[in-house]
Design a protein around this motif. Structure first.
Motif, PDB file in Angstrom:
ATOM      1  N   UNK A   1       0.752  -1.242   0.000  1.00 43.79           N
ATOM      2  CA  UNK A   1       0.000   0.000   0.000  1.00 43.79           C
ATOM      3  C   UNK A   1       0.780   1.288   0.000  1.00 43.79           C
ATOM      4  N   UNK A   2       2.112   1.256   0.096  1.00 40.89           N
ATOM      5  CA  UNK A   2       2.867   2.502   0.039  1.00 40.89           C
ATOM      6  C   UNK A   2       2.952   2.973  -1.409  1.00 40.89           C
ATOM      7  N   UNK A   3       2.758   4.274  -1.604  1.00 45.49           N
ATOM      8  CA  UNK A   3       2.873   4.776  -2.966  1.00 45.49           C
ATOM      9  C   UNK A   3       4.336   4.948  -3.344  1.00 45.49           C
ATOM     10  N   UNK A   4       4.569   5.108  -4.622  1.00 39.52           N
ATOM     11  CA  UNK A   4       5.935   5.145  -5.131  1.00 39.52           C
ATOM     12  C   UNK A   4       6.710   6.334  -4.577  1.00 39.52           C
ATOM     13  N   UNK A   5       6.075   7.481  -4.463  1.00 38.91           N
ATOM     14  CA  UNK A   5       6.759   8.672  -3.944  1.00 38.91           C
ATOM     15  C   UNK A   5       7.242   8.443  -2.515  1.00 38.91           C
TER      16      UNK A   5
ATOM     17  N   UNK B   1      11.740   7.207   1.351  1.00 35.86           N
ATOM     18  CA  UNK B   1      12.373   6.356   2.366  1.00 35.86           C
ATOM     19  C   UNK B   1      13.810   6.028   1.971  1.00 35.86           C
ATOM     20  N   UNK B   2      14.026   5.790   0.692  1.00 40.12           N
ATOM     21  CA  UNK B   2      15.352   5.374   0.211  1.00 40.12           C
ATOM     22  C   UNK B   2      16.188   6.540  -0.307  1.00 40.12           C
ATOM     23  N   UNK B   3      15.751   7.750  -0.040  1.00 41.93           N
ATOM     24  CA  UNK B   3      16.487   8.914  -0.524  1.00 41.93           C
ATOM     25  C   UNK B   3      17.910   8.915   0.033  1.00 41.93           C
ATOM     26  N   UNK B   4      18.888   9.062  -0.843  1.00 44.57           N
ATOM     27  CA  UNK B   4      20.289   9.059  -0.444  1.00 44.57           C
ATOM     28  C   UNK B   4      20.884   7.675  -0.337  1.00 44.57           C
ATOM     29  N   UNK B   5      20.059   6.652  -0.369  1.00 48.90           N
ATOM     30  CA  UNK B   5      20.556   5.278  -0.260  1.00 48.90           C
ATOM     31  C   UNK B   5      20.456   4.523  -1.574  1.00 48.90           C
ATOM     32  N   UNK B   6      19.438   4.873  -2.371  1.00 50.57           N
ATOM     33  CA  UNK B   6      19.216   4.149  -3.624  1.00 50.57           C
ATOM     34  C   UNK B   6      18.714   5.143  -4.664  1.00 50.57           C
ATOM     35  N   UNK B   7      19.290   5.137  -5.857  1.00 51.46           N
ATOM     36  CA  UNK B   7      18.848   6.081  -6.890  1.00 51.46           C
ATOM     37  C   UNK B   7      17.363   5.899  -7.225  1.00 51.46           C
ATOM     38  N   UNK B   8      16.722   7.008  -7.539  1.00 52.30           N
ATOM     39  CA  UNK B   8      15.298   6.970  -7.866  1.00 52.30           C
ATOM     40  C   UNK B   8      15.010   6.046  -9.036  1.00 52.30           C
ATOM     41  N   UNK B   9      15.887   6.074 -10.055  1.00 58.15           N
ATOM     42  CA  UNK B   9      15.622   5.249 -11.235  1.00 58.15           C
ATOM     43  C   UNK B   9      15.647   3.757 -10.908  1.00 58.15           C
ATOM     44  N   UNK B  10      16.445   3.374  -9.882  1.00 62.00           N
ATOM     45  CA  UNK B  10      16.473   1.961  -9.487  1.00 62.00           C
ATOM     46  C   UNK B  10      15.154   1.556  -8.830  1.00 62.00           C
TER      47      UNK B  10
ATOM     48  N   UNK C   1       4.848   9.042 -15.174  1.00 62.82           N
ATOM     49  CA  UNK C   1       5.278  10.434 -14.987  1.00 62.82           C
ATOM     50  C   UNK C   1       6.802  10.534 -14.944  1.00 62.82           C
ATOM     51  N   UNK C   2       7.416   9.575 -14.287  1.00 64.55           N
ATOM     52  CA  UNK C   2       8.863   9.626 -14.060  1.00 64.55           C
ATOM     53  C   UNK C   2       9.658   9.001 -15.204  1.00 64.55           C
ATOM     54  N   UNK C   3       8.984   8.246 -16.077  1.00 65.84           N
ATOM     55  CA  UNK C   3       9.699   7.542 -17.148  1.00 65.84           C
ATOM     56  C   UNK C   3       8.991   7.769 -18.477  1.00 65.84           C
TER      57      UNK C   3
END
Length: 642
Positions: free
Chosen positions: A39-43, A48-57, A108-110
């Motif tokens: 149930x968590x949305x993509x944003x 949560x992973x900001x700075x740990x994993x690139x957004x594109x991944x 939207x992002x791709x």
């Protein structure tokens, strides 16, 4: 080559780091999948992973999740592959919408995923069209229901699954699941329908956002697909109560007129019928900021599409676009008046010429009458000269009719009031057949209600008037017309027939009566006019008399007769309820032909029997093609209510 101890240690450390990195990557993949599935949305996941994993991944992982869900659904059939638990609660609805929202966020992002052939886009569109709570699917057709009903055994199906169209009868005598005998009545599943309406309105919003993302791409095919999908859902829920959504969808669809045209046809990528529906939706809402320029501008673009189809010899497409133009002109007369009026008649004539039609008269006639109707006599004469024809050549002397629907009037006077009028008559009249359905007054007090057919000159001077049935609720009326229909055949012994000359016109008139509380109501009035020349064109002796069909329904026969003076050969039966049978007769009996109501074929007959399907308005098209209706509408004005 042998490695030193240090090199071995370095190698082990590197291998350990790589292995650890791979483990961490697998762990992140699993966690992100779990977060998205729960149930968590993509944003939120990206945050949560900001700075740990690139957004594109993260987007790539989300893309895989949606593609896997779509593939699983394709393998397992309809419905959301991850929503197998029962019930149609809010959680389940949110779960369906959740994956649609993720799909939109990925798009939207791709931008590359918006391209034609994208696997994600394919599954996303399928998800939008097919993903829904399990309880929303019809258990027999496997389609999302539109109007859920409960049959007497307690099971829920769509109304179209349970009820035969036309007859209204239940399609099955016993329950398909419990085998118990069913009551013929069904009951609306109101709570489920409300849930479905909420779900579908949310889905329309998601589809609109997807279409908005596709709008500026070259992926016309998928843009059309999602617009058509949104319109299907909007048709189910209706624009009423969803005004904003309806306007957004309509403007988005009409925006297709500004997109690159279809490479195959050079025309708009959306079907004209869909564009018409969307334009009429906006017209019904009448937003002030769009009425002055936007909507007329879109109409002009549609006209250009029609003309382009004609010019490029795409005649089938031209017919579709011209039908669109005709409907818009009919429905939006106040917006498309004067200089903004669509020249539909001229465009149809142009199409007929380009197509090489042998008979241009019907098209020329339409243009000519259009000029006259708009008071452009000079333009009408100029048109005749340009076409090299005379007004006499454009006459249509086939049977014609005029009339109106419901009348509900409380005009308190003893004068004749106008209900509607015909356009100018084109020849001398032989007979007139009139029917009135369910005439009634206030039901008490003095009886004053009357109906008349009046003949007027081209200068609007009264020539003759015929009180058709006498005064309602008086002895002459009651004895002659005890049923719902009042009818009368007028022949040359009546001045409204004998004094009619070309250029005259008829009026349907009525009296309500002076005094308080008087009222006159009528469900319909139809006047059918038969010219002398139409009878003269018949190749056998003609007659006119009352007759009945095989079921005992009565009307007036007009057509060829034998030596005994009964129907034999080609003719028509004008039923008292306004239906027209066109066909052949033998020795006074109906043999073969088609019934028409309001210009539409509804029944067909072969060998004196109605064909299968006729009871449900499905006539045999072969019979219909052999017996077309040669009647045209000459209604000039139609006042809806007094």
């Amino acid at each position: 080559m042998a490695l030193t101890k240090l090199e071995l240690e370095d190698s082990d450390d590197s291998s350990t780091e790589t292995s650890s990195s791979k483990c961490q990557g697998v762990h992140d993949d699993l966690v992100i999948r779990e977060l998205l599935m729960n149930g968590l949305n993509l944003s939120r996941v990206i945050g949560i992973y900001k700075g740990r994993l690139p957004e594109e991944d993260i987007v790539a992982i989300a893309r895989k999740v949606l593609i896997e869900i779509g593939s699983k659904r394709d393998q397992e059939g309809q419905g959301d592959a991850d929503d197998s638990e029962g019930g149609a609660g809010n959680g389940k609805i949110n779960r369906n919408q959740h994956f649609c929202a993720i799909g939109i966020d990925i798009l939207r992002r791709s931008p590359c995923d918006l391209l034609m052939g994208s696997e994600l886009l394919k599954h996303h569109i399928t998800n939008l069209s097919q993903s829904a709570p399990e309880d929303f699917f019809d258990p027999i057709s496997s389609d999302i229901m539109r109007d859920p009903v409960v049959i007497s055994s307690g099971f829920i199906v769509d109304r179209s699954t349970a009820i035969e169209e036309g007859s209204g009868n239940l399609k099955f005598a016993t329950c398909p699941w419990s085998r118990v005998e069913l009551d013929p009545k069904v009951y609306p599943a109101l709570r489920l329908k409300q849930q479905m309406t909420e779900f579908k309105s949310g889905r329309v919003g998601e589809i609109i956002e997807t279409a908005s993302l596709l709008m500026n791409t070259k992926n016309e095919r998928d843009f059309c697909k999602v617009i058509e999908l949104a319109q299907e859902f909007m048709n189910d829920i209706g624009p009423k109560g969803h005004r904003t959504l309806a306007m957004q969808l309509a403007q988005l669809g009409l925006g297709a007129l500004d997109k690159q045209p279809c490479s195959d046809t050079g025309l708009c990528i959306l079907q004209p019928s869909l564009l018409t529906k969307q334009l009429l939706t906006l017209y019904a809402v009448k937003p002030e900021n769009l009425m002055e320029a936007y909507l007329p501008g879109k109409v002009l673009q549609i006209c250009k599409m029609a003309q382009k189809a004609i010019d490029t010899h795409q005649f089938d497409e031209a017919e579709k676009w011209l039908a669109c133009c005709t409907e818009l002109q009919d429905q939006c007369q106040d917006m498309l008046a004067g200089d903004k009026e669509i020249p539909v008649a001229e465009m149809y004539l142009n199409l007929a010429k380009k197509r090489g039609d042998d008979n241009l008269v019907p098209f020329q006639r339409r243009v000519y009458l259009g000029f006259l109707r708009n008071g452009k006599a000079v333009a009408a004469q100029q048109f005749l000269e340009e076409e090299g024809i005379s007004a006499v050549e454009l006459r249509d002397l086939s049977p014609c009719f005029f009339g109106r629907g419901t009348l509900s009037s409380s005009i308190s006077n003893d004068r004749w009031n106008e209900g509607c009028r015909s356009s100018a008559l084109e020849g001398e009249v032989s007979r007139v057949f009139v029917t009135a359905d369910n005439l009634r007054d206030q039901g008490w007090g003095n009886a004053k209600g009357s109906l008349a057919l009046a003949l007027y000159s081209s200068n609007d001077e009264l020539i003759a008037r015929c009180n058709l049935f006498g005064t309602y609720r008086t002895e002459p009326y009651e004895s002659k017309y005890p049923g719902a229909f009042a009818y009368r055949l007028l022949e040359s012994d009546q001045e409204v027939v004998s004094k009619c000359t070309p250029g005259c016109y008829y009026k349907f008139e009525f009296i309500v009566g002076g005094g308080g509380g008087h009222r006159l109501e009528l469900d319909s009035f139809i006047c059918k006019i038969f010219y002398k020349e139409w009878f003269a064109q018949q190749q056998a002796p003609t007659g006119c008399y009352r007759m009945h069909d095989p079921e005992g329904d009565a009307g007036v026969f007009l057509g060829s007769v034998n030596q005994q003076g009964v129907a034999h050969g080609k003719g028509r039966l004008e039923y008292d309820d306004g239906i027209t049978f066109v066909g052949t007769f033998a020795d006074g009996l109906m043999l073969e032909g088609t019934n028409y109501q309001n210009g539409q074929a509804i029944h067909s007959m072969v060998g004196g029997r109605w064909t299968p399907g006729s009871d449900f308005g499905n006539p045999d098209e072969t019979v219909v093609s052999r017996f077309p209706l040669d009647t045209h509408d000459i209604v000039e004005t139609r006042d809806e209510e007094e």
